[in-house]
Scaffold this motif. Sequence first.
Motif, PDB file in Angstrom:
ATOM      1  N   UNK A   1      14.835  -1.089  49.526  1.00 59.10           N
ATOM      2  CA  UNK A   1      14.523  -0.387  50.764  1.00 59.10           C
ATOM      3  C   UNK A   1      13.767   0.922  50.552  1.00 59.10           C
ATOM      4  N   UNK A   2      14.081   1.637  49.482  1.00 55.82           N
ATOM      5  CA  UNK A   2      13.514   2.974  49.288  1.00 55.82           C
ATOM      6  C   UNK A   2      12.155   2.908  48.594  1.00 55.82           C
ATOM      7  N   UNK A   3      11.338   3.934  48.828  1.00 61.09           N
ATOM      8  CA  UNK A   3      10.036   4.018  48.176  1.00 61.09           C
ATOM      9  C   UNK A   3      10.147   4.535  46.750  1.00 61.09           C
ATOM     10  N   UNK A   4      11.229   5.215  46.437  1.00 62.74           N
ATOM     11  CA  UNK A   4      11.504   5.679  45.084  1.00 62.74           C
ATOM     12  C   UNK A   4      12.989   5.964  44.990  1.00 62.74           C
ATOM     13  N   UNK A   5      13.587   5.596  43.858  1.00 66.29           N
ATOM     14  CA  UNK A   5      14.996   5.897  43.604  1.00 66.29           C
ATOM     15  C   UNK A   5      15.102   6.550  42.236  1.00 66.29           C
ATOM     16  N   UNK A   6      15.741   7.700  42.185  1.00 70.16           N
ATOM     17  CA  UNK A   6      16.058   8.356  40.921  1.00 70.16           C
ATOM     18  C   UNK A   6      17.571   8.379  40.783  1.00 70.16           C
ATOM     19  N   UNK A   7      18.063   8.219  39.562  1.00 69.48           N
ATOM     20  CA  UNK A   7      19.509   8.233  39.340  1.00 69.48           C
ATOM     21  C   UNK A   7      19.843   9.050  38.114  1.00 69.48           C
ATOM     22  N   UNK A   8      20.927   9.795  38.219  1.00 64.16           N
ATOM     23  CA  UNK A   8      21.535  10.452  37.059  1.00 64.16           C
ATOM     24  C   UNK A   8      22.997  10.064  37.037  1.00 64.16           C
ATOM     25  N   UNK A   9      23.532   9.738  35.851  1.00 59.68           N
ATOM     26  CA  UNK A   9      24.962   9.499  35.715  1.00 59.68           C
ATOM     27  C   UNK A   9      25.449  10.032  34.389  1.00 59.68           C
TER      28      UNK A   9
END
Length: 311
Positions: free
Chosen positions: A290-298
Amino acid sequence: MIGADGTRGGQFAHPALFYRDDTEYLATTIPFITNGLDAGEPVAAAVPPRQLKLLRTELGGAAEHVRFFDMAVDGRNPGRIIPNVLHAFADEHRTSRVRIIGEPLWDGRTEIEYPACVQHEALVNLAFAERDVTIMCPYDSATLTPHAIADAAATHSVLIDANGTRDSVDFAPERIAATYNRPLPAPEDAVPQPFEYRTLSHMRRFLRRQAESLGVDPGRLDDVVLAVTELATNTVEHGPGSGVLHVWTDGDDFVCQVSDTGQIFNPLVGRIPATPEQIRGRGVLLVNYLADLVRMYTGPDGTTFRTYFIR
């Protein structure tokens, strides 16, 4: 043994092609495609629009036997490339070796998109480790930075350029994935909204009001609410039970960030297609779609998902 086009018989291969002009680009990509077609192997090309036109023109009638993806559309969010392009095509042809050209990075990708592109390339190695697939990734060394070329050498096991084909002595995808797993603090002026199970409906209303007031296209409102709700629900049901939503704008983007104190240990979360019989575990995958960009930190201090939607 490595083939001239980076293939390894019966094994996964992930060569990077460093090219400086159209001649060098076509000198490797066209034989890669035609050799595959001659061997009866399914072939796909997921590249930016200019390269799409270049390949179609050079292939002529053979182009009708190749599956083409516009990477500026299908790969706009790099987190979508593995499940929606690479895996989807490979899974259609499980009984034969598959060849794919995938060009996720080009001059024009933004600084915000760049880490997601590199993380994608690092994770390709994990996603296809046991598959009989070759994914060749072209890099325009005339326009990309030396830093980008160095990252490509670390995420691809085989390197191809005008001098020939060789193993990458810098291959270290785990290091690259860790390097770009960086904290994503929200801006100080971002609007925060704490949430838990009892307040999810309130959070959704807050999100929709913010999205409307900050100029999100009415046609995207449902996508925004659905994606962020999936992330918040994951926090409530599978994480620590509560989290914080921040929203703000960045140029043309409406940005939503969901943070909590849990940690994700599966590096491929949201990047493997769901099976038809799968009931749960689709949340992050849906967000990537759905999103145009996804960034993740874990990490041990918590997990943050940052989603961008063009307004």
